[in-house]
Design a protein around this motif. Sequence first.
Motif, PDB file in Angstrom:
ATOM      1  N   GLU A   1      -4.582   8.593  -5.421  1.00 23.73           N
ATOM      2  CA  GLU A   1      -4.915   9.997  -5.669  1.00 23.73           C
ATOM      3  C   GLU A   1      -3.991  10.922  -4.874  1.00 23.73           C
ATOM      4  N   ILE A   2      -3.767  10.591  -3.599  1.00 23.49           N
ATOM      5  CA  ILE A   2      -2.885  11.396  -2.749  1.00 23.49           C
ATOM      6  C   ILE A   2      -1.459  11.384  -3.299  1.00 23.49           C
ATOM      7  N   CYS A   3      -1.046  10.227  -3.827  1.00 25.04           N
ATOM      8  CA  CYS A   3       0.310  10.083  -4.375  1.00 25.04           C
ATOM      9  C   CYS A   3       0.408  10.535  -5.832  1.00 25.04           C
ATOM     10  N   LYS A   4      -0.701  11.109  -6.340  1.00 23.95           N
ATOM     11  CA  LYS A   4      -0.746  11.652  -7.703  1.00 23.95           C
ATOM     12  C   LYS A   4      -0.433  10.588  -8.768  1.00 23.95           C
ATOM     13  N   ILE A   5      -1.063   9.435  -8.613  1.00 18.97           N
ATOM     14  CA  ILE A   5      -0.926   8.338  -9.577  1.00 18.97           C
ATOM     15  C   ILE A   5      -2.307   8.020 -10.125  1.00 18.97           C
ATOM     16  N   GLN A   6      -2.436   7.975 -11.453  1.00 19.52           N
ATOM     17  CA  GLN A   6      -3.734   7.691 -12.078  1.00 19.52           C
ATOM     18  C   GLN A   6      -4.193   6.269 -11.754  1.00 19.52           C
ATOM     19  N   GLU A   7      -5.509   6.110 -11.618  1.00 19.17           N
ATOM     20  CA  GLU A   7      -6.067   4.803 -11.242  1.00 19.17           C
ATOM     21  C   GLU A   7      -5.784   3.714 -12.275  1.00 19.17           C
ATOM     22  N   ASP A   8      -5.659   4.082 -13.549  1.00 15.34           N
ATOM     23  CA  ASP A   8      -5.446   3.070 -14.592  1.00 15.34           C
ATOM     24  C   ASP A   8      -3.955   2.795 -14.854  1.00 15.34           C
ATOM     25  N   THR A   9      -3.095   3.363 -14.023  1.00 10.78           N
ATOM     26  CA  THR A   9      -1.646   3.162 -14.185  1.00 10.78           C
ATOM     27  C   THR A   9      -1.273   1.707 -13.916  1.00 10.78           C
ATOM     28  N   LYS A  10      -0.488   1.129 -14.848  1.00  6.41           N
ATOM     29  CA  LYS A  10      -0.029  -0.251 -14.665  1.00  6.41           C
ATOM     30  C   LYS A  10       1.153  -0.280 -13.694  1.00  6.41           C
ATOM     31  N   ALA A  11       1.343  -1.429 -13.064  1.00  6.98           N
ATOM     32  CA  ALA A  11       2.393  -1.584 -12.051  1.00  6.98           C
ATOM     33  C   ALA A  11       3.768  -1.223 -12.600  1.00  6.98           C
ATOM     34  N   GLU A  12       4.049  -1.617 -13.873  1.00  5.65           N
ATOM     35  CA  GLU A  12       5.369  -1.362 -14.452  1.00  5.65           C
ATOM     36  C   GLU A  12       5.614   0.124 -14.704  1.00  5.65           C
ATOM     37  N   GLN A  13       4.539   0.914 -14.681  1.00  8.94           N
ATOM     38  CA  GLN A  13       4.672   2.344 -14.933  1.00  8.94           C
ATOM     39  C   GLN A  13       4.914   3.160 -13.652  1.00  8.94           C
ATOM     40  N   VAL A  14       4.839   2.488 -12.515  1.00  9.62           N
ATOM     41  CA  VAL A  14       5.045   3.183 -11.238  1.00  9.62           C
ATOM     42  C   VAL A  14       6.540   3.165 -10.904  1.00  9.62           C
ATOM     43  N   ASN A  15       7.128   4.326 -10.772  1.00 10.98           N
ATOM     44  CA  ASN A  15       8.576   4.387 -10.533  1.00 10.98           C
ATOM     45  C   ASN A  15       8.912   4.267  -9.043  1.00 10.98           C
ATOM     46  N   ALA A  16      10.199   4.167  -8.767  1.00 10.81           N
ATOM     47  CA  ALA A  16      10.674   3.948  -7.399  1.00 10.81           C
ATOM     48  C   ALA A  16      10.269   5.083  -6.457  1.00 10.81           C
ATOM     49  N   LYS A  17      10.296   6.310  -6.970  1.00  7.83           N
ATOM     50  CA  LYS A  17       9.924   7.455  -6.143  1.00  7.83           C
ATOM     51  C   LYS A  17       8.453   7.389  -5.744  1.00  7.83           C
ATOM     52  N   GLN A  18       7.621   6.957  -6.687  1.00  6.50           N
ATOM     53  CA  GLN A  18       6.186   6.840  -6.403  1.00  6.50           C
ATOM     54  C   GLN A  18       5.897   5.708  -5.410  1.00  6.50           C
ATOM     55  N   ILE A  19       6.659   4.616  -5.537  1.00  3.17           N
ATOM     56  CA  ILE A  19       6.500   3.505  -4.590  1.00  3.17           C
ATOM     57  C   ILE A  19       6.864   3.957  -3.181  1.00  3.17           C
ATOM     58  N   LYS A  20       7.911   4.767  -3.069  1.00  3.37           N
ATOM     59  CA  LYS A  20       8.289   5.298  -1.760  1.00  3.37           C
ATOM     60  C   LYS A  20       7.204   6.222  -1.211  1.00  3.37           C
ATOM     61  N   ALA A  21       6.575   6.959  -2.105  1.00  3.17           N
ATOM     62  CA  ALA A  21       5.483   7.855  -1.691  1.00  3.17           C
ATOM     63  C   ALA A  21       4.293   7.047  -1.159  1.00  3.17           C
ATOM     64  N   ILE A  22       3.990   5.918  -1.831  1.00  2.48           N
ATOM     65  CA  ILE A  22       2.899   5.039  -1.390  1.00  2.48           C
ATOM     66  C   ILE A  22       3.206   4.466  -0.005  1.00  2.48           C
ATOM     67  N   SER A  23       4.419   3.951   0.173  1.00  2.00           N
ATOM     68  CA  SER A  23       4.790   3.342   1.458  1.00  2.00           C
ATOM     69  C   SER A  23       4.826   4.389   2.566  1.00  2.00           C
ATOM     70  N   TYR A  24       5.267   5.598   2.239  1.00  2.00           N
ATOM     71  CA  TYR A  24       5.297   6.676   3.229  1.00  2.00           C
ATOM     72  C   TYR A  24       3.885   7.022   3.687  1.00  2.00           C
ATOM     73  N   GLN A  25       2.965   7.104   2.721  1.00  2.00           N
ATOM     74  CA  GLN A  25       1.582   7.452   3.050  1.00  2.00           C
ATOM     75  C   GLN A  25       0.947   6.374   3.929  1.00  2.00           C
ATOM     76  N   LEU A  26       1.202   5.110   3.600  1.00 10.40           N
ATOM     77  CA  LEU A  26       0.639   4.019   4.391  1.00 10.40           C
ATOM     78  C   LEU A  26       1.271   3.946   5.779  1.00 10.40           C
ATOM     79  N   ASN A  27       2.491   4.416   5.868  1.00 10.35           N
ATOM     80  CA  ASN A  27       3.214   4.404   7.139  1.00 10.35           C
ATOM     81  C   ASN A  27       2.851   5.606   8.016  1.00 10.35           C
TER      82      ASN A  27
END
Length: 410
Positions: free
Chosen positions: A308-334
């Motif tokens: 939710e914080i990274c603005k990604i829908q809960e039903d989004t499949k892994a292949e639909q998550v782009n590199a920028k969003q993955i960086k956003a996830i890792s940044y938030q966890l970090n």
Amino acid sequence: MKIAIIGAGAAGIIAAITAKRLNKNIQVDLFDANKGIGKKILASGNGRCNISNSHVTPKNYLGENPDFTTYALKEFDFKAFEKFCKSIGLLLDIKETNKVYPLSNEAKSVTRLLELTLDSLGVKVYLDSLIKDINKENEKFSIKTADKEYTQYDKVLISNGLGAAPQLNANESGLDFASKFEHSFNPTYPSLVGLHTDVTYHSRMQGVKKECNVSLFINGQLEQEIFGDVLFTKYGVSGFAILDISQVAAYNLSLYQDVKIAINFFPKLHRNDLSDQIQSLFKTAPKQKALDILTGMISNKIAPVLLEICKIQEDTKAEQVNAKQIKAISYQLNQWKLKITDTQGFGHAEASGGGVRTDEVDNRTYESKKCKGLYFAGEVLDIVGNRGGFNLQFAWASGYLAGKSLVRKS
């Protein structure tokens, strides 16, 4: 000589014992608002009684002048404390962490041995006696409860703490008494306490506990970093790491500073490595929901909030998550940032910060510099220790020095 001690906590008890041991002919009256002595001793260490710490320095304390503790910690160091404990029949269990507990592992055994020692020395203990007022006239002190006055005291020690744990009859009357004798004090604040945050998803993460790295920022500047347990609660955050960092956080909140924390869920992983691992997991199961894959890394309560914080829908499949969003996830966890808005208050605090200003008290005798015959010891002073037995060690040490001073003819 006749002495009154207000507050039968660690400082007041050891002061009474020390004074009577040095001069059995003096009268020592010990007053406490509770039905028994040492209520905070009983509560320390979650009831196991973290009675002291075997490695204590002034760096373990906060206050306007933490170096005020130096003389007391030197004169009544851990060896002296251990000797005192043996003198009342108390054996200690010293842990590898330097935390010290009674060998019996029961707090009640500590207060029981202290009670027996006070009784054997002839210290008069007045329980259920909340002191309402102190006066001084013709070089003699008098103290009042709601229905009785006790008079003709040559000296008075104020050692009844501050406001932490009001359920144990803790209050700030000591500051009122100090003010009456022209002392000033620094504002008090809860210490070693849970912190409130300004987010709306508290309840969704409630109960999650994880070892993390916690960074404290004051007005945008990094102030402190601590590794330890973080517990998410319905109001914000708690856990050992939070309790430890809360001391500086709460102090700055009391000064109306901007206080934020950043939680690193994976402190052993660099942000880029974390990002690579998430990307690898998503590539392994491209058709799976990103949410489900993330629950293999973090709590299933945190994962939906993270997306939710990274603005990604809960039903989004892994292949639909782009590199920028993955960086956003890792940044938030970090660096999961939270603004601190308040503490859980004195009712949930293990200690209180602030108190009587130490530059108005002699650091060797603990006598007031404003009023002859008036003394202070323990938590009522503007000294608060880290978690781990440090607050009790200062209480023992300051009470011991006050006890020695109380019997001196002046």
